[in-house]
Motif scaffolding. Structure first.
Motif, PDB file in Angstrom:
ATOM      1  N   GLN A  44       0.825  -1.206   0.000  1.00  0.00           N
ATOM      2  CA  GLN A  44       0.000   0.000   0.000  1.00  0.00           C
ATOM      3  C   GLN A  44       0.859   1.255   0.000  1.00  0.00           C
ATOM      4  O   GLN A  44       0.539   2.241  -0.670  1.00  0.00           O
ATOM      5  CB  GLN A  44      -0.931  -0.013   1.208  1.00  0.00           C
ATOM      6  N   ARG A  45       1.954   1.229   0.749  1.00  0.00           N
ATOM      7  CA  ARG A  45       2.868   2.367   0.747  1.00  0.00           C
ATOM      8  C   ARG A  45       3.430   2.607  -0.659  1.00  0.00           C
ATOM      9  O   ARG A  45       3.574   3.750  -1.103  1.00  0.00           O
ATOM     10  CB  ARG A  45       4.010   2.125   1.738  1.00  0.00           C
ATOM     11  N   ARG A  46       3.753   1.537  -1.346  1.00  0.00           N
ATOM     12  CA  ARG A  46       4.299   1.673  -2.703  1.00  0.00           C
ATOM     13  C   ARG A  46       3.251   2.226  -3.672  1.00  0.00           C
ATOM     14  O   ARG A  46       3.566   3.022  -4.561  1.00  0.00           O
ATOM     15  CB  ARG A  46       4.825   0.316  -3.185  1.00  0.00           C
ATOM     16  N   ILE A  47       2.007   1.808  -3.499  1.00  0.00           N
ATOM     17  CA  ILE A  47       0.924   2.346  -4.332  1.00  0.00           C
ATOM     18  C   ILE A  47       0.770   3.841  -4.070  1.00  0.00           C
ATOM     19  O   ILE A  47       0.607   4.646  -5.003  1.00  0.00           O
ATOM     20  CB  ILE A  47      -0.390   1.595  -4.054  1.00  0.00           C
ATOM     21  N   ILE A  48       0.817   4.225  -2.810  1.00  0.00           N
ATOM     22  CA  ILE A  48       0.696   5.644  -2.448  1.00  0.00           C
ATOM     23  C   ILE A  48       1.857   6.445  -3.029  1.00  0.00           C
ATOM     24  O   ILE A  48       1.670   7.554  -3.544  1.00  0.00           O
ATOM     25  CB  ILE A  48       0.634   5.781  -0.906  1.00  0.00           C
ATOM     26  N   ALA A  49       3.068   5.877  -2.975  1.00  0.00           N
ATOM     27  CA  ALA A  49       4.240   6.560  -3.538  1.00  0.00           C
ATOM     28  C   ALA A  49       4.080   6.784  -5.044  1.00  0.00           C
ATOM     29  O   ALA A  49       4.373   7.864  -5.561  1.00  0.00           O
ATOM     30  CB  ALA A  49       5.497   5.748  -3.252  1.00  0.00           C
ATOM     31  N   GLU A  50       3.606   5.772  -5.736  1.00  0.00           N
ATOM     32  CA  GLU A  50       3.407   5.910  -7.183  1.00  0.00           C
ATOM     33  C   GLU A  50       2.300   6.920  -7.484  1.00  0.00           C
ATOM     34  O   GLU A  50       2.390   7.704  -8.443  1.00  0.00           O
ATOM     35  CB  GLU A  50       3.069   4.548  -7.795  1.00  0.00           C
ATOM     36  N   TYR A  73       1.558   9.545  -5.688  1.00  0.00           N
ATOM     37  CA  TYR A  73       2.167  10.870  -5.524  1.00  0.00           C
ATOM     38  C   TYR A  73       2.896  11.280  -6.805  1.00  0.00           C
ATOM     39  O   TYR A  73       2.747  12.399  -7.294  1.00  0.00           O
ATOM     40  CB  TYR A  73       3.167  10.858  -4.365  1.00  0.00           C
ATOM     41  N   ARG A  74       3.710  10.369  -7.339  1.00  0.00           N
ATOM     42  CA  ARG A  74       4.490  10.693  -8.539  1.00  0.00           C
ATOM     43  C   ARG A  74       3.586  11.080  -9.698  1.00  0.00           C
ATOM     44  O   ARG A  74       3.832  12.067 -10.406  1.00  0.00           O
ATOM     45  CB  ARG A  74       5.366   9.494  -8.926  1.00  0.00           C
ATOM     46  N   ILE A  75       2.509  10.319  -9.880  1.00  0.00           N
ATOM     47  CA  ILE A  75       1.568  10.608 -10.965  1.00  0.00           C
ATOM     48  C   ILE A  75       0.876  11.951 -10.733  1.00  0.00           C
ATOM     49  O   ILE A  75       0.707  12.760 -11.658  1.00  0.00           O
ATOM     50  CB  ILE A  75       0.536   9.469 -11.090  1.00  0.00           C
ATOM     51  N   LEU A  76       0.480  12.209  -9.494  1.00  0.00           N
ATOM     52  CA  LEU A  76      -0.185  13.472  -9.176  1.00  0.00           C
ATOM     53  C   LEU A  76       0.741  14.673  -9.384  1.00  0.00           C
ATOM     54  O   LEU A  76       0.284  15.741  -9.822  1.00  0.00           O
ATOM     55  CB  LEU A  76      -0.705  13.443  -7.738  1.00  0.00           C
ATOM     56  N   PHE A  77       2.020  14.520  -9.085  1.00  0.00           N
ATOM     57  CA  PHE A  77       2.953  15.623  -9.332  1.00  0.00           C
ATOM     58  C   PHE A  77       2.957  15.985 -10.819  1.00  0.00           C
ATOM     59  O   PHE A  77       2.971  17.163 -11.186  1.00  0.00           O
ATOM     60  CB  PHE A  77       4.366  15.240  -8.897  1.00  0.00           C
ATOM     61  N   GLU A  93       8.505  19.913 -11.862  1.00  0.00           N
ATOM     62  CA  GLU A  93       9.717  20.737 -11.976  1.00  0.00           C
ATOM     63  C   GLU A  93      10.111  21.345 -10.644  1.00  0.00           C
ATOM     64  O   GLU A  93      11.256  21.771 -10.452  1.00  0.00           O
ATOM     65  CB  GLU A  93       9.513  21.848 -13.011  1.00  0.00           C
ATOM     66  N   PHE A  94       9.176  21.382  -9.689  1.00  0.00           N
ATOM     67  CA  PHE A  94       9.446  21.960  -8.369  1.00  0.00           C
ATOM     68  C   PHE A  94       9.654  20.893  -7.293  1.00  0.00           C
ATOM     69  O   PHE A  94      10.259  21.171  -6.252  1.00  0.00           O
ATOM     70  CB  PHE A  94       8.284  22.854  -7.928  1.00  0.00           C
ATOM     71  N   VAL A  95       9.127  19.700  -7.529  1.00  0.00           N
ATOM     72  CA  VAL A  95       9.136  18.639  -6.526  1.00  0.00           C
ATOM     73  C   VAL A  95       9.732  17.377  -7.148  1.00  0.00           C
ATOM     74  O   VAL A  95       9.227  16.862  -8.139  1.00  0.00           O
ATOM     75  CB  VAL A  95       7.713  18.336  -6.010  1.00  0.00           C
ATOM     76  N   LYS A  96      10.804  16.868  -6.543  1.00  0.00           N
ATOM     77  CA  LYS A  96      11.473  15.673  -7.055  1.00  0.00           C
ATOM     78  C   LYS A  96      11.080  14.467  -6.220  1.00  0.00           C
ATOM     79  O   LYS A  96      11.330  14.416  -5.011  1.00  0.00           O
ATOM     80  CB  LYS A  96      12.987  15.860  -7.034  1.00  0.00           C
ATOM     81  N   SER A  97      10.487  13.458  -6.852  1.00  0.00           N
ATOM     82  CA  SER A  97      10.084  12.235  -6.164  1.00  0.00           C
ATOM     83  C   SER A  97      11.300  11.436  -5.728  1.00  0.00           C
ATOM     84  O   SER A  97      12.369  11.514  -6.339  1.00  0.00           O
ATOM     85  CB  SER A  97       9.221  11.373  -7.085  1.00  0.00           C
ATOM     86  N   PRO A  98      11.158  10.625  -4.659  1.00  0.00           N
ATOM     87  CA  PRO A  98      12.284   9.786  -4.222  1.00  0.00           C
ATOM     88  C   PRO A  98      12.627   8.726  -5.249  1.00  0.00           C
ATOM     89  O   PRO A  98      11.784   8.268  -6.022  1.00  0.00           O
ATOM     90  CB  PRO A  98      11.780   9.166  -2.919  1.00  0.00           C
ATOM     91  N   GLU A 147      -7.219  12.192  -0.115  1.00  0.00           N
ATOM     92  CA  GLU A 147      -6.327  12.959   0.770  1.00  0.00           C
ATOM     93  C   GLU A 147      -5.023  13.282   0.055  1.00  0.00           C
ATOM     94  O   GLU A 147      -4.495  14.407   0.174  1.00  0.00           O
ATOM     95  CB  GLU A 147      -6.056  12.164   2.045  1.00  0.00           C
ATOM     96  N   GLN A 148      -4.500  12.332  -0.675  1.00  0.00           N
ATOM     97  CA  GLN A 148      -3.295  12.602  -1.461  1.00  0.00           C
ATOM     98  C   GLN A 148      -3.533  13.696  -2.496  1.00  0.00           C
ATOM     99  O   GLN A 148      -2.690  14.572  -2.689  1.00  0.00           O
ATOM    100  CB  GLN A 148      -2.840  11.330  -2.183  1.00  0.00           C
TER     101      GLN A 148
END
Length: 377
Positions: free
Chosen positions: A257-263, A265-269, A276-281, A362-363
């Motif tokens: 679930q954490r990995r899904i949330i991380a992905e 975030y990346r898509i939402l950015f 260009e302002f926020v770099k994903s891990p 929420e994300q």
């Protein structure tokens, strides 16, 4: 305005509360609170999960590190190499034994210690290297493990933030905490596998060193009121072990679930136009990131953090002051500029809300709020 905390333990508890209450009641009925069957059961189950010979409970992640160094005989005059960008305990345990922490700068992509720079800091006094698998991303320890072994230098893995993380090495899945001489884990409540208080664990494939840890965690006890050496009081209590036994079978699903949330975030950015302002891990292609924290590098970090707070979004900064600049380590003689990558990350990194129960809406609110900040600045 939506309220999105940096982490929320209550949602997770609601899912398991009946099972957890039964586990705690089981301990209460037994009236066996220190070590005992619950701890032994948890140790066996963790050892099986990780694929390691020995798993030994202790009182905290800090104690796991300290016990490991004590078992290896680290003492005054020795040097232990580690990263300046980590929780204070990683280096403080070295100093507590009179040894010297020797810092090596981080890789700006992975945030972990720069493995290639470790070679340049090895001296005749180097007795161990503590590699931290930071924020849930396992460091490339296989690149250094062979060299350290040849030089009779011990490798300790600080796994406090990375339970369940792994790397594919020679076509095998190797979990963090199974490659070095010792793996050191924390079960602080906010960890991927967290208890409801302090707790820790040491892993090792060396049976002799495992016996050393067993003695050291109970004051060096080797028989009834017989102490072979000076140890410490660092035991995992039975209630925490029972709680962790309930939670361990769920940790893989929570990490997914954490990995899904991380992905997400990346898509939402990308969707909101703020990449260009926020770099994903970063995640290595041969690694499995478990995202204990979701730490981004971002423009105008402090202003963004303030704006998010004002709009109900909880964030954290890990870590605003690298260890080489901490007052407690001033005697080591480091100064600003010695580790530029760690210093840069401390100024532009931000941890966004991350826990398995975080909802998609929420994300989206978090990222929408970030986008509004950047549009107005």
């Amino acid at each position: 305005m939506m309220n999105v905390p940096a982490f929320d333990l209550k949602r997770n508890y609601e899912m398991l509360k009946d099972e957890l209450k039964d586990a705690v009641n089981r301990v209460l009925e037994s009236q066996r609170f220190i070590l005992g069957e619950e701890v032994e059961g948890f140790e066996r189950e963790v050892a099986s999960y990780l694929g390691v010979s020995n798993a030994l409970g202790c009182a905290s992640g800090t104690d796991a590190l300290l016990l490991s160094l004590m078992a290896l005989g680290i003492r005054e005059g020795d040097e232990v190499i580690t990263t300046p960008y980590t929780f204070f305990a990683t280096a403080s345990v070295v100093s507590r034994l009179g040894a010297r922490p020797v810092f090596v700068d981080i890789d700006p992509v992975t945030y972990n210690i720069d493995i290639d720079k470790i070679y340049d800091h090895i001296t005749p006094k180097t007795k161990a290297v503590i590699v931290v698998h930071l924020f849930g991303h396992m460091a490339q320890v296989e690149k250094i493990e062979g060299l350290l072994r040849d030089k009779r230098i011990y490798l300790i893995e600080d796994c406090a933030q990375s339970f369940g993380a792994w790397r594919k090495i020679d076509d095998d899945i190797r979990y963090c905490g199974t490659i070095g001489t010792f793996g050191c884990f924390s079960f602080y409540p906010t960890k991927n596998l967290g208890g409801y208080g302090d707790g820790g664990l040491v892993t090792t494939n060396d049976d002799y060193l495992a016996d050393r840890i067993r003695k050291l965690r109970v004051h060096g006890l080797c028989g009834e009121y017989v102490h072979e050496e000076l140890g410490m009081n660092s035991r995992l209590d039975a209630i925490q072990a029972a709680i962790l036994r309930c939670r361990l079978p769920h940790v893989d699903e929570w990490n997914k679930q954490r990995r899904i949330i991380a992905e997400r975030y990346r898509i939402l950015f990308d969707t909101y136009g703020i990449s260009e302002f926020v770099k994903s891990p970063h995640e290595d292609t041969d690694g499995y990131h478990v995202f204990h924290q979701y730490v981004v590098r971002c423009d105008k970090r402090d202003e963004l953090m303030k704006y998010l707070t004002e709009n109900g979004v909880g964030t954290r900064v890990y870590y605003p002051l690298p260890l080489h600049l901490q007052p407690a380590f001033s005697s080591l003689g480091y100064k600003m500029g010695d580790f530029p990558q760690a210093e840069a990350l401390s100024k532009n990194s931000l941890s966004l809300p991350m826990y398995p129960e975080l909802l998609p809406e929420e994300q989206e609110y978090v990222v929408d709020t970030m986008a509004k900040f950047y549009r107005s600045n």
